[in-house]
Write a protein that holds these residues in place. Structure first.
Motif, PDB file in Angstrom:
ATOM      1  N   GLN A   1       0.844  -1.089  -0.108  1.00  0.00           N
ATOM      2  CA  GLN A   1      -0.143  -0.008   0.036  1.00  0.00           C
ATOM      3  C   GLN A   1       0.932   1.102  -0.066  1.00  0.00           C
ATOM      4  OE1 GLN A   1      -2.443  -0.612   3.421  1.00  0.00           O
ATOM      5  NE2 GLN A   1      -3.877  -1.732   2.266  1.00  0.00           N
ATOM      6  N   GLN A   2       1.882   1.158   0.979  1.00  0.00           N
ATOM      7  CA  GLN A   2       2.809   2.296   0.928  1.00  0.00           C
ATOM      8  C   GLN A   2       3.496   2.568  -0.624  1.00  0.00           C
ATOM      9  OE1 GLN A   2       5.641   1.793   4.145  1.00  0.00           O
ATOM     10  NE2 GLN A   2       4.339   3.189   5.414  1.00  0.00           N
ATOM     11  N   ALA A   3       3.876   1.482  -1.171  1.00  0.00           N
ATOM     12  CA  ALA A   3       4.467   1.708  -2.249  1.00  0.00           C
ATOM     13  C   ALA A   3       3.729   2.056  -3.666  1.00  0.00           C
ATOM     14  CB  ALA A   3       5.048   0.308  -2.801  1.00  0.00           C
ATOM     15  N   GLN A   4       2.327   1.722  -3.341  1.00  0.00           N
ATOM     16  CA  GLN A   4       1.230   2.359  -4.361  1.00  0.00           C
ATOM     17  C   GLN A   4       0.875   3.548  -4.112  1.00  0.00           C
ATOM     18  OE1 GLN A   4      -2.456   0.560  -4.063  1.00  0.00           O
ATOM     19  NE2 GLN A   4      -3.152   0.673  -6.192  1.00  0.00           N
ATOM     20  N   GLN A   5       0.948   4.181  -2.911  1.00  0.00           N
ATOM     21  CA  GLN A   5       0.778   5.535  -2.515  1.00  0.00           C
ATOM     22  C   GLN A   5       1.766   6.434  -3.155  1.00  0.00           C
ATOM     23  OE1 GLN A   5       0.028   5.559   1.688  1.00  0.00           O
ATOM     24  NE2 GLN A   5      -1.915   5.135   1.345  1.00  0.00           N
ATOM     25  N   GLN A   6       3.137   6.051  -2.815  1.00  0.00           N
ATOM     26  CA  GLN A   6       4.089   6.627  -3.370  1.00  0.00           C
ATOM     27  C   GLN A   6       4.272   6.681  -5.094  1.00  0.00           C
ATOM     28  OE1 GLN A   6       7.716   4.829  -1.861  1.00  0.00           O
ATOM     29  NE2 GLN A   6       7.403   5.523   0.412  1.00  0.00           N
ATOM     30  N   ALA A   7       3.924   5.676  -5.493  1.00  0.00           N
ATOM     31  CA  ALA A   7       3.525   5.663  -7.196  1.00  0.00           C
ATOM     32  C   ALA A   7       2.669   6.697  -7.519  1.00  0.00           C
ATOM     33  CB  ALA A   7       3.458   4.514  -7.526  1.00  0.00           C
ATOM     34  N   VAL A   8       1.422   6.912  -6.713  1.00  0.00           N
ATOM     35  CA  VAL A   8       0.335   7.677  -7.231  1.00  0.00           C
ATOM     36  C   VAL A   8       1.229   9.356  -7.197  1.00  0.00           C
ATOM     37  CG1 VAL A   8      -1.588   8.777  -6.517  1.00  0.00           C
ATOM     38  CG2 VAL A   8      -1.289   6.240  -6.646  1.00  0.00           C
ATOM     39  N   GLN A   9       1.791   9.613  -5.819  1.00  0.00           N
ATOM     40  CA  GLN A   9       2.355  10.729  -5.403  1.00  0.00           C
ATOM     41  C   GLN A   9       3.367  11.270  -6.428  1.00  0.00           C
ATOM     42  OE1 GLN A   9       3.639  10.110  -1.562  1.00  0.00           O
ATOM     43  NE2 GLN A   9       1.827  10.608  -0.824  1.00  0.00           N
TER      44      GLN A   9
ATOM     45  N   HIS B   1       3.589  10.147  -9.752  1.00  0.00           N
ATOM     46  CA  HIS B   1       2.781  10.291 -10.997  1.00  0.00           C
ATOM     47  C   HIS B   1       2.087  11.776 -11.024  1.00  0.00           C
ATOM     48  CE1 HIS B   1       0.679   9.461 -14.635  1.00  0.00           C
ATOM     49  NE2 HIS B   1      -0.650   9.857 -13.839  1.00  0.00           N
ATOM     50  N   ALA B   2       1.536  12.138  -9.645  1.00  0.00           N
ATOM     51  CA  ALA B   2       0.857  13.490  -9.727  1.00  0.00           C
ATOM     52  C   ALA B   2       2.021  14.509  -9.713  1.00  0.00           C
ATOM     53  CB  ALA B   2       0.143  13.338  -8.311  1.00  0.00           C
TER      54      ALA B   2
END
Length: 83
Positions: A67-75, A77-78
């Motif tokens: 979940q942390q890795a996914q959140q970092q990827a979204v950040q 990308h943003a």
């Protein structure tokens, strides 16, 4: 807890730690402690509780890391889109 049960629990936790990476070791240790205590109070099954707790702790730690890795990827990308 008898000395032989303690040795078995220690061997099981040691084996589990030897087979996993350091990232999941904390999850295993925390789960083993909680599971061991719960198992002890639920009919003197501390060893079974510790092993089960280790497995559950590893699983939860792995989900948390994903979940942390996914959140970092979204950040990331943003941030790339903002530039």
């Amino acid at each position: 807890m008898k000395a032989s049960q303690l040795r078995i629990a220690l061997a099981a936790v040691t084996l589990a730690l030897a087979t996993i990476g350091t990232a999941n070791a904390a999850g295993c240790l925390k789960g083993a402690v909680v599971g061991g205590v719960a198992g002890h109070y639920a009919g003197h099954h501390a060893v079974v509780g510790a092993v089960g707790g280790c497995v559950v702790g590893r699983h939860l730690a792995k989900e948390h890391a994903q979940q942390q890795a996914q959140q970092q990827a979204v950040q990331r990308h943003a941030a790339a889109q903002a530039q």
